[in-house]
Design a protein around this motif. Structure first.
Motif, PDB file in Angstrom:
ATOM      1  N   GLY A 544     -11.582  -7.143 -10.749  1.00 55.31           N
ATOM      2  CA  GLY A 544     -12.339  -5.931 -10.457  1.00 55.31           C
ATOM      3  C   GLY A 544     -11.797  -4.707 -11.160  1.00 55.31           C
ATOM      4  O   GLY A 544     -12.433  -3.647 -11.121  1.00 55.31           O
ATOM      5  N   GLN A 545     -10.575  -4.817 -11.778  1.00 57.45           N
ATOM      6  CA  GLN A 545     -10.023  -3.687 -12.510  1.00 57.45           C
ATOM      7  C   GLN A 545     -10.494  -3.718 -13.955  1.00 57.45           C
ATOM      8  O   GLN A 545     -10.858  -4.764 -14.486  1.00 57.45           O
ATOM      9  CB  GLN A 545      -8.496  -3.714 -12.460  1.00 57.45           C
ATOM     10  N   THR A 546     -10.462  -2.561 -14.587  1.00 53.19           N
ATOM     11  CA  THR A 546     -10.797  -2.518 -16.003  1.00 53.19           C
ATOM     12  C   THR A 546      -9.738  -3.237 -16.806  1.00 53.19           C
ATOM     13  O   THR A 546      -8.600  -3.409 -16.342  1.00 53.19           O
ATOM     14  CB  THR A 546     -10.920  -1.073 -16.497  1.00 53.19           C
ATOM     15  N   GLU A 547     -10.095  -3.610 -17.976  1.00 55.47           N
ATOM     16  CA  GLU A 547      -9.162  -4.316 -18.851  1.00 55.47           C
ATOM     17  C   GLU A 547      -7.919  -3.470 -19.122  1.00 55.47           C
ATOM     18  O   GLU A 547      -6.788  -3.947 -19.078  1.00 55.47           O
ATOM     19  CB  GLU A 547      -9.860  -4.677 -20.157  1.00 55.47           C
ATOM     20  N   ASN A 549      -6.572  -1.000 -17.311  1.00 53.51           N
ATOM     21  CA  ASN A 549      -5.704  -0.885 -16.138  1.00 53.51           C
ATOM     22  C   ASN A 549      -4.912  -2.158 -15.891  1.00 53.51           C
ATOM     23  O   ASN A 549      -3.734  -2.123 -15.510  1.00 53.51           O
ATOM     24  CB  ASN A 549      -6.531  -0.542 -14.895  1.00 53.51           C
ATOM     25  N   VAL A 571     -20.550  -9.329 -12.993  1.00 52.72           N
ATOM     26  CA  VAL A 571     -19.426  -8.416 -13.229  1.00 52.72           C
ATOM     27  C   VAL A 571     -19.722  -7.579 -14.464  1.00 52.72           C
ATOM     28  O   VAL A 571     -20.057  -8.125 -15.519  1.00 52.72           O
ATOM     29  CB  VAL A 571     -18.106  -9.190 -13.418  1.00 52.72           C
ATOM     30  N   LYS A 573     -19.486  -5.395 -17.809  1.00 54.35           N
ATOM     31  CA  LYS A 573     -18.746  -5.607 -19.048  1.00 54.35           C
ATOM     32  C   LYS A 573     -17.447  -4.799 -19.030  1.00 54.35           C
ATOM     33  O   LYS A 573     -17.413  -3.647 -18.600  1.00 54.35           O
ATOM     34  CB  LYS A 573     -19.606  -5.189 -20.232  1.00 54.35           C
ATOM     35  N   THR A 575     -14.734  -5.503 -17.229  1.00 53.16           N
ATOM     36  CA  THR A 575     -14.067  -5.641 -15.941  1.00 53.16           C
ATOM     37  C   THR A 575     -13.521  -7.057 -15.803  1.00 53.16           C
ATOM     38  O   THR A 575     -14.149  -8.014 -16.240  1.00 53.16           O
ATOM     39  CB  THR A 575     -15.041  -5.342 -14.800  1.00 53.16           C
ATOM     40  N   VAL A 597     -11.887 -11.154 -18.950  1.00 47.75           N
ATOM     41  CA  VAL A 597     -12.633  -9.891 -18.899  1.00 47.75           C
ATOM     42  C   VAL A 597     -14.124 -10.164 -19.190  1.00 47.75           C
ATOM     43  O   VAL A 597     -14.468 -10.916 -20.119  1.00 47.75           O
ATOM     44  CB  VAL A 597     -12.070  -8.889 -19.917  1.00 47.75           C
ATOM     45  N   SER A 598     -14.970  -9.557 -18.396  1.00 43.62           N
ATOM     46  CA  SER A 598     -16.424  -9.772 -18.533  1.00 43.62           C
ATOM     47  C   SER A 598     -16.976  -9.130 -19.813  1.00 43.62           C
ATOM     48  O   SER A 598     -16.613  -7.994 -20.147  1.00 43.62           O
ATOM     49  CB  SER A 598     -17.154  -9.196 -17.317  1.00 43.62           C
TER      50      SER A 598
END
Length: 662
Positions: A544-547, A549, A571, A573, A575, A597-598
């Motif tokens: 659920g976090q950004t790439e 982070n 999800v 893109k 994330t 990562v999505s």
């Protein structure tokens, strides 16, 4: 003029064993006599306490308890208590005979101690206090008058136990006694609080301060002003105290909790004494007049001089010698006088005492002289006759010589007893470190055991202080095994503790306690803190976090991010969709953490299936990631004539396409 009571006591035999030979003086708490121990044939000091104390039942009970406790103290720097008892209703103590005077008397001559003399003397007193403190005893009245010298200038602490018993007695001490004690009282004593070990250390600090500088800090015109002056701040030690300045400051702290302990004081003074010049000998009072003749019988004791002012006090019959002037005779046990009295009275009557108590003295002396003359004549004739056969020297050796007893390995007290029993005396006593002989035991004697000496000759002893202190080695940065072996080689005991370290590799020593260079006694424990390597890391929850982070979190934990991408219709893109290591699991520093990562949903163009059969069209759509939706058939044909959406339209993967046949 002598007290009638003192004269009446001279010649008395206490407990059938101790003959009072001469009155030495009168003090605040009692009278002191030179006495002869008839059982062991030695000189002792008898302290008869005042009769006013005899009616105090509580004091007598405390006196008995403290006397027994003091008698158990056996240390070369503590005055020995041999015995105690009551004469009628008067309590008394039998004490070690010392003839060198007190430190108070030495200072009263105007002499001061040099830096090395003060350090040496302070070390001796501190050793005695450390020994007593380690056994639960507190002196409560350390002052120059209670620090006594033997005839070789070794210092002893006197009156252990007596100060406590007197302080709890229902009697009033003379003002001079109180003032003398108050001059060296610790702040807590001035406030009437309980004394403890640190109180003795404070008083010792004041004693050495005065002995070194010639005056005391916080002086006052009255006892009250003197006491009140020292309850507000630490003592400021002037530069004139030299290298003793930091040691004195550590003794003279206002707070008892901040003062150095007697044990640590011994350690610091031992280090200081090793670097100072050897002290010159103190010119203390010499030995007292002999009280036995060549036959071992008690004989005349002459006048006793005052150490403090050099005055010789006459006997009751006069003290002028044949040349018309007074004979300078050295003091007998002036150190046992109560120091509280500023002017002790010395008593020195001429006296002849017989072991045959009650016999006519002149008649007994006459008979003894006759028999002595007869025995001497026979002995001379016998020696002369035997010398003709070369036996004279052997006879002389047999009669007047004795062998040095073997005392190596004995305690000092046992060695002194053995030497005394051999009709020899203990000479100089040297204290040295020994890696093999336990502390307090004799490690050497000179002359060596078995040597033939004339009776009364001295035997020097070397007493072990145990193994010498060793410096903690520098082991930080070594492996645990190497450091442990190095500590053991010095006779120290290594204790291993482990701790995580971000900088030190696994099994490397990262700290040592006590620190390197600190001096410690052999068999002391040394703590080695050894690295367990870096601490484990807890894997964070990345889903659920950004790439960006996710990568930052892993790098902050010194973990290695490993990312891949995947399509997702749920999800957004960029994330994180999932991760390989479960959140909360523990991994080592530098471990790789994988996550996906999505890329968002997958877009597919509808393929052209016009002209294909239904079966062919379905296979092409499925292969492209699409599904067949509704089928509209006209005229019963199986050939696709159109699709919805039309061929070439962009749709999400998994979308359905309707087929039209005709």
């Amino acid at each position: 003029m002598y007290s009638a009571r003192l004269q009446e006591n001279i010649g008395k035999i206490l407990h059938g064993r101790y003959t009072l030979v001469a009155a030495i003086g009168q003090g605040a708490s009692g009278d002191v006599y030179l006495a002869q121990d008839l059982s062991l044939g030695r000189k002792v000091a008898i302290k008869l306490l005042h009769s006013s104390l005899a009616g105090d039942a509580f004091f007598l009970k405390r006196f008995q308890s403290e006397a027994k406790s003091a008698a158990s103290l056996n240390h070369p720097n503590i005055m020995r208590v041999f015995d105690w008892g009551e004469s009628g209703s008067t309590p008394y103590l039998v004490l070690e005979y010392l003839a060198g005077g007190s430190l108070r008397e030495y200072l009263n001559t105007g002499e001061l101690l040099s830096e090395s003399q003060a350090a040496s003397l302070m070390l001796q007193v501190a050793q005695g206090l450390s020994y007593a403190h380690g056994r639960g005893y507190v002196h409560r009245d350390i002052k120059p008058a209670n620090l006594l010298f033997d005839d070789e200038a070794r210092i002893r602490i006197a009156d252990f136990g007596l100060a406590r018993a007197l302080s709890e007695a229902a009697w009033t001490e003379p003002v001079g006694t109180l003032m003398g004690t108050a001059r060296y009282a610790a702040p807590e004593q001035a406030l009437a609080k309980d004394s403890d070990r640190s109180s003795d250390v404070y008083s010792l600090g004041l004693v050495i301060y005065e002995a070194l500088l010639g005056y005391l800090p916080f002086t006052g015109d009255t006892t009250v002003s003197l006491l009140m002056a020292r309850i507000h701040r630490d003592v400021s030690v002037p530069e004139g105290s030299g290298t003793l300045k930091p040691i004195l400051e550590s003794c003279l702290r206002l707070s008892s909790e901040e003062r150095i302990s007697s044990t640590d004081l011994v350690f610091q003074l031992e280090k200081l004494v090793r670097v100072l010049e050897p002290p010159t000998s103190l010119k203390v009072s010499g030995p007292s007049p002999m009280i036995t003749d060549e036959n071992g019988d008690l004989t005349e004791v002459g006048g006793i001089s005052s150490f403090a002012n050099g005055t010789t006090l006459a006997s009751s019959q006069g003290s002028a010698d044949d040349r018309g002037h007074q004979s300078p005779i050295k003091p007998i046990l002036p150190d046992l006088l109560d120091a509280g009295s500023n002017s002790a009275t010395l008593i020195a009557p001429k006296l002849k005492v017989s072991r045959r108590h009650g016999a006519p003295l002149a008649l007994w002396h006459k008979r003894r002289s006759l028999w002595f003359a007869i025995v001497a004549f026979v002995l001379i004739v016998l020696i002369a006759a035997l010398s003709l056969f070369g036996l004279g020297s052997k006879l002389y050796s047999a009669v007047f010589s004795t062998k040095v007893p073997p005392v190596v390995g004995d305690t000092l007290a046992a060695a002194e007893s053995a030497i005394s029993a051999s009709h020899l005396k203990v000479g100089g006593i040297t204290y040295t470190y020994s890696p093999s002989v336990k502390s307090g035991q004799v490690s050497g004697e000179a002359p060596k055991s078995g040597t033939l000496l004339s009776r009364g000759k001295p035997v020097s002893l070397v007493v072990s202080k145990g193994p010498a202190p060793v410096a903690i080695p520098p082991v930080v940065g070594l492996s645990a095994t190497a450091a442990e072996n190095m500590v053991k080689s010095l006779g120290l005991i290594p204790v291993i503790e482990q701790s995580y370290s971000e900088t030190a590799p696994l099994d490397q020593v990262i700290s040592v306690t006590p620190a390197a260079g600190v001096m410690e006694q052999v068999q002391s424990k040394v703590t080695l803190t050894v690295s367990k390597g870096p601490a484990p890391r807890q894997v964070p929850n990345l889903v659920g976090q950004t790439e960006q982070n996710a990568v930052s979190q892993l790098q902050a934990l010194a973990l290695v991010p490993s990312e891949s991408q995947g399509y997702s219709t749920t999800v957004p893109k960029g994330t994180v969709i999932s991760q390989a290591q479960s959140p909360g699991s523990m991994v080592q520093r530098g471990s790789t953490v994988s996550f996906i990562v999505s890329k968002g949903p997958q877009i597919i163009k509808v393929p052209n299936v016009v002209g294909d059969t239904l079966q062919q069209a379905e296979a092409v759509l499925n292969q492209s990631g699409l599904t067949v939706g509704s089928v509209y058939s006209y005229f019963g044909s199986n050939t696709v004539v159109a699709t919805s959406p039309r061929a070439g339209t962009n749709v999400q993967a998994g979308s359905s396409v309707a087929l039209i046949t005709g």
